[in-house]
Scaffold this motif. Structure first.
Motif, short mmCIF file in Angstrom:
data_model
loop_
_atom_site.label_atom_id
_atom_site.label_comp_id
_atom_site.label_asym_id
_atom_site.label_seq_id
_atom_site.Cartn_x
_atom_site.Cartn_y
_atom_site.Cartn_z
N GLY A 52 0.79 -1.22 0.00
CA GLY A 52 0.00 0.00 0.00
C GLY A 52 0.82 1.27 0.00
N ARG A 104 -0.57 4.39 -1.72
CA ARG A 104 -1.92 4.80 -1.31
C ARG A 104 -1.90 5.81 -0.17
N ASP A 120 4.55 -1.49 -5.25
CA ASP A 120 3.37 -1.62 -4.40
C ASP A 120 2.66 -2.91 -4.75
N THR A 136 0.10 -4.29 -3.55
CA THR A 136 -1.37 -4.27 -3.55
C THR A 136 -1.92 -3.90 -4.93
N LEU A 195 -4.28 -5.60 4.74
CA LEU A 195 -4.34 -5.61 3.28
C LEU A 195 -3.87 -6.95 2.73
#
Length: 291
Positions: free
Chosen positions: A138, A141, A219, A221, A251
């Protein structure tokens, strides 16, 4: 046999993985192979990162502890356009040199990102995986944490210093600052000012015209393969981690199809060091197949 430091006697070897790159690794114990992959803080190395874990895990495993590319006694320099992929390629090359098609991977922070990338690229090479506050979860984000900024700024500005390193370790890396002896900070500081490391710091902010592409690549994710990764995974995350946000554990638990999550109270970024007894027990049980 253990040494006066509490570490077992270890065999040390430097492996040529091709392309002019070498990886140093220490190993001990017998049984299913497990690689312990260290974090990316200044002056980090394999054995120093896992001093409180090697002997316990070596009771039932062949424990292999490399210095990641760019660190310790391994070849310096990292491909800044795809650092996690570069690390994973290096450790895969080490597995080849060891004659191991498959092994367990245990990764802390930067080493956790290395383990996860290796598993995503070649899941058949990873048996089980333990991740402690891994990087790359993440990260696009939200803004970087103060701890991550401290780490990334170590070689910039007025350059490396023992004071900067001590602040990173005592204020950001661990929950209880008194838990880290001065000697450990001294050792890491000496390693962090190796001229070859200063010339090519292994962990730094992406820059240049492709910086955004590199950040997205780093990242996990945003990687669609995460939801299909078959490797059984245990994620351990310190509830007071100031480097990588503990929300990253949730996550991963949401996305990985076979993932256990353990959030450790009153613990920072260095779970295997701060809560060694708990970590050693959970890790050994998980690698043995006990959930």
């Amino acid at each position: 046999m253990t040494t006066t430091t509490g570490l077992p006697k270890m065999q040390e070897t430097t492996y040529d993985i091709g392309g002019g790159r070498k990886i140093f690794a220490a190993e001990t114990g017998e049984g299913p192979p497990v690689l312990l992959l260290h974090g990316g803080g200044p002056g980090a190395s394999g054995v120093s990162n896992y001093t409180r874990n090697i002997a316990a895990l070596a009771e039932n495993h062949r424990v292999i502890v490399p210095d990641l590319p760019g660190y310790g006694r391994s070849t310096k320099g990292i491909d800044g356009t795809d650092p996690f992929g570069f690390l994973a390629d290096g450790i895969r090359g080490l597995l080849d040199q060891l004659g191991l098609h498959k092994a367990h991977l245990v990764g802390n922070s930067y080493g956790g990102a290395c383990a996860l990338r290796l598993a995503l690229d070649t899941p058949d090479r990873v048996d089980r995986m333990v991740l402690m506050g891994p990087g790359g979860i993440g990260t696009t984000r939200a803004l970087p944490t103060p701890g991550l900024n401290s780490l990334l700024n170590y070689y910039s500005g007025d350059g490396p210093s023992r004071l900067k390193l001590e602040k990173f370790i005592r204020h950001y890396l661990v929950f209880n600052a008194a838990d880290v002896p001065d000697a450990a900070i001294d050792e890491r500081y000496r390693a962090s000012i190796d001229p070859d490391v200063i010339a090519a710091p292994p962990l730094r902010r992406p820059s240049g015209p492709n910086a955004l592409r590199t950040l997205v690549k780093m990242d996990f994710t945003r990687d669609r393969r995460l939801r299909r990764l078959p490797v059984p995974t245990l994620v351990l995350w310190g509830a007071r981690d100031k480097v990588n946000r503990p929300s990253g554990g949730h996550l991963l638990a949401e996305r990985l199809p076979d993932c256990d999550l353990y959030v450790v109270a009153n613990t920072g970024h260095w779970v295997q060091f701060e809560r060694a007894e708990l970590f050693n027990r959970l890790c050994a049980d998980f690698l043995a197949g006990h959930r």
